[in-house]
Scaffold this motif. Sequence first.
Motif, PDB file in Angstrom:
ATOM      1  N   GLN A 124      58.428  11.837  61.665  1.00 58.40           N
ATOM      2  CA  GLN A 124      57.621  11.537  62.845  1.00 58.40           C
ATOM      3  C   GLN A 124      56.503  12.571  62.995  1.00 58.40           C
ATOM      4  OE1 GLN A 124      57.981   8.815  64.717  1.00 58.40           O
ATOM      5  NE2 GLN A 124      59.745   8.140  63.526  1.00 58.40           N
ATOM      6  N   ILE A 125      55.333  12.118  63.414  1.00 57.73           N
ATOM      7  CA  ILE A 125      54.207  13.016  63.643  1.00 57.73           C
ATOM      8  C   ILE A 125      53.380  12.459  64.802  1.00 57.73           C
ATOM      9  CG2 ILE A 125      52.735  11.822  61.967  1.00 57.73           C
ATOM     10  CD1 ILE A 125      51.495  14.534  61.258  1.00 57.73           C
ATOM     11  N   TYR A 139      48.493  14.453  63.502  1.00 57.41           N
ATOM     12  CA  TYR A 139      47.986  13.633  62.395  1.00 57.41           C
ATOM     13  C   TYR A 139      46.478  13.826  62.244  1.00 57.41           C
ATOM     14  CZ  TYR A 139      47.562   9.389  59.480  1.00 57.41           C
ATOM     15  OH  TYR A 139      47.317   8.508  58.466  1.00 57.41           O
ATOM     16  N   ALA A 140      45.767  13.816  63.360  1.00 58.73           N
ATOM     17  CA  ALA A 140      44.310  14.009  63.333  1.00 58.73           C
ATOM     18  C   ALA A 140      43.951  15.406  62.821  1.00 58.73           C
ATOM     19  CB  ALA A 140      43.731  13.794  64.724  1.00 58.73           C
ATOM     20  N   GLU A 141      44.737  16.400  63.227  1.00 61.85           N
ATOM     21  CA  GLU A 141      44.495  17.763  62.765  1.00 61.85           C
ATOM     22  C   GLU A 141      44.704  17.877  61.260  1.00 61.85           C
ATOM     23  OE1 GLU A 141      46.848  20.528  64.939  1.00 61.85           O
ATOM     24  OE2 GLU A 141      45.963  20.019  66.879  1.00 61.85           O
ATOM     25  N   THR A 180      41.759  16.487  59.275  1.00 58.71           N
ATOM     26  CA  THR A 180      40.533  17.289  59.325  1.00 58.71           C
ATOM     27  C   THR A 180      40.747  18.727  58.863  1.00 58.71           C
ATOM     28  OG1 THR A 180      40.979  17.823  61.662  1.00 58.71           O
ATOM     29  CG2 THR A 180      39.581  15.909  61.218  1.00 58.71           C
ATOM     30  N   SER A 181      41.953  19.030  58.386  1.00 62.77           N
ATOM     31  CA  SER A 181      42.286  20.411  58.021  1.00 62.77           C
ATOM     32  C   SER A 181      41.685  20.850  56.689  1.00 62.77           C
ATOM     33  CB  SER A 181      43.812  20.583  57.950  1.00 62.77           C
ATOM     34  OG  SER A 181      44.344  19.787  56.879  1.00 62.77           O
ATOM     35  N   GLY A 182      41.359  19.876  55.839  1.00 63.91           N
ATOM     36  CA  GLY A 182      40.861  20.210  54.507  1.00 63.91           C
ATOM     37  C   GLY A 182      41.967  20.351  53.479  1.00 63.91           C
ATOM     38  N   SER A 221      39.789   9.507  61.066  1.00 65.19           N
ATOM     39  CA  SER A 221      39.594  10.259  62.302  1.00 65.19           C
ATOM     40  C   SER A 221      39.031   9.419  63.430  1.00 65.19           C
ATOM     41  CB  SER A 221      38.653  11.443  62.037  1.00 65.19           C
ATOM     42  OG  SER A 221      37.391  10.981  61.585  1.00 65.19           O
ATOM     43  N   GLU A 222      38.437   8.251  63.111  1.00 65.25           N
ATOM     44  CA  GLU A 222      37.821   7.448  64.149  1.00 65.25           C
ATOM     45  C   GLU A 222      38.735   6.352  64.695  1.00 65.25           C
ATOM     46  OE1 GLU A 222      34.075   5.973  62.972  1.00 65.25           O
ATOM     47  OE2 GLU A 222      33.317   7.903  62.307  1.00 65.25           O
TER      48      GLU A 222
END
Length: 292
Positions: free
Chosen positions: A189-190, A195-197, A200-202, A37-38
């Motif tokens: 493709q994304i 991708y970040a979501e 962090t979605s779990g 995420s960073e």
Amino acid sequence: KKKDKKEKEGGSKKDKHEKKSKKQKKPKASEGDGDYSEIPETETQQSDIADSLPTMSSYRVLGEDSSMRMTYETRVNAMNKNQVIVSVIFSNLSQYHIKNLDFNVLDSLNMKLEREPGCSAHDAVKVPFQLPPGAANEGQFAFSVQSIVMLQRLKGTLTYMSKSEEGSTMEKIDFKLTVPCSAFMTTTQISSDAYAELLTSGDLEAKSSINITNTEETFKHALLKICFYAHFTVVEHVQDSASLYGRSIQGGHVCLLVKSLPSENISIDGKSTDHSLLSSILDEIKSTLQSG
């Protein structure tokens, strides 16, 4: 006229100044342990690394003798989650005419050769062509598959008739068909935001990491190989770190954080919706990069 010329020149200098001001140094990737995420958001760099694509082929030898060679690759359709197509190129290495090609693969509990209606599980599939001397042709064979999270190995046989001036002889080639787990991945493709979501979605409960030593590959070529053979897409590429994404035909997500280490070593932190899928993919990537 001189005044107009000066204004034009002044405008061009201003444009150049504005262009220069837009150029900023790219921030370094996160040094955290698998902290996807960073990673700073940058434009997708798939096309950049593709410019120096080394020679690669997805075809592998399936079986051969002195007269016949079979090479194959696998293909999948993202819309069909329970099928894989095995494309086989039959090459006649002899000076004789080859006909009556019968292709057969023994079914497993997980993967089965699709045959004509009314055929039993032991019947071969007739190859719909003959091969003149030195000729080659392609045959495609569909397989139904249930679980795609593990490598598949199936035993098979090709029988054919070789016709010479002295008569015809029946020949047989036994082979093993290997279908890796990565064969069921699709290049998808994304966006960086999506991708970040996902990260962090779990949903990505499976986590695993590997270190690959002495790859004898540049980091750029290592990324190319992963994308080509394992069917991943580069989402972000910042200096010696890259975020990759792949999706299986059954909807499994795999996210990889690939980092270049000293002495041509590489680390890969993976997250996925399925532990077996992730483990198999990482094992195959490691084998690919260490095989040179």
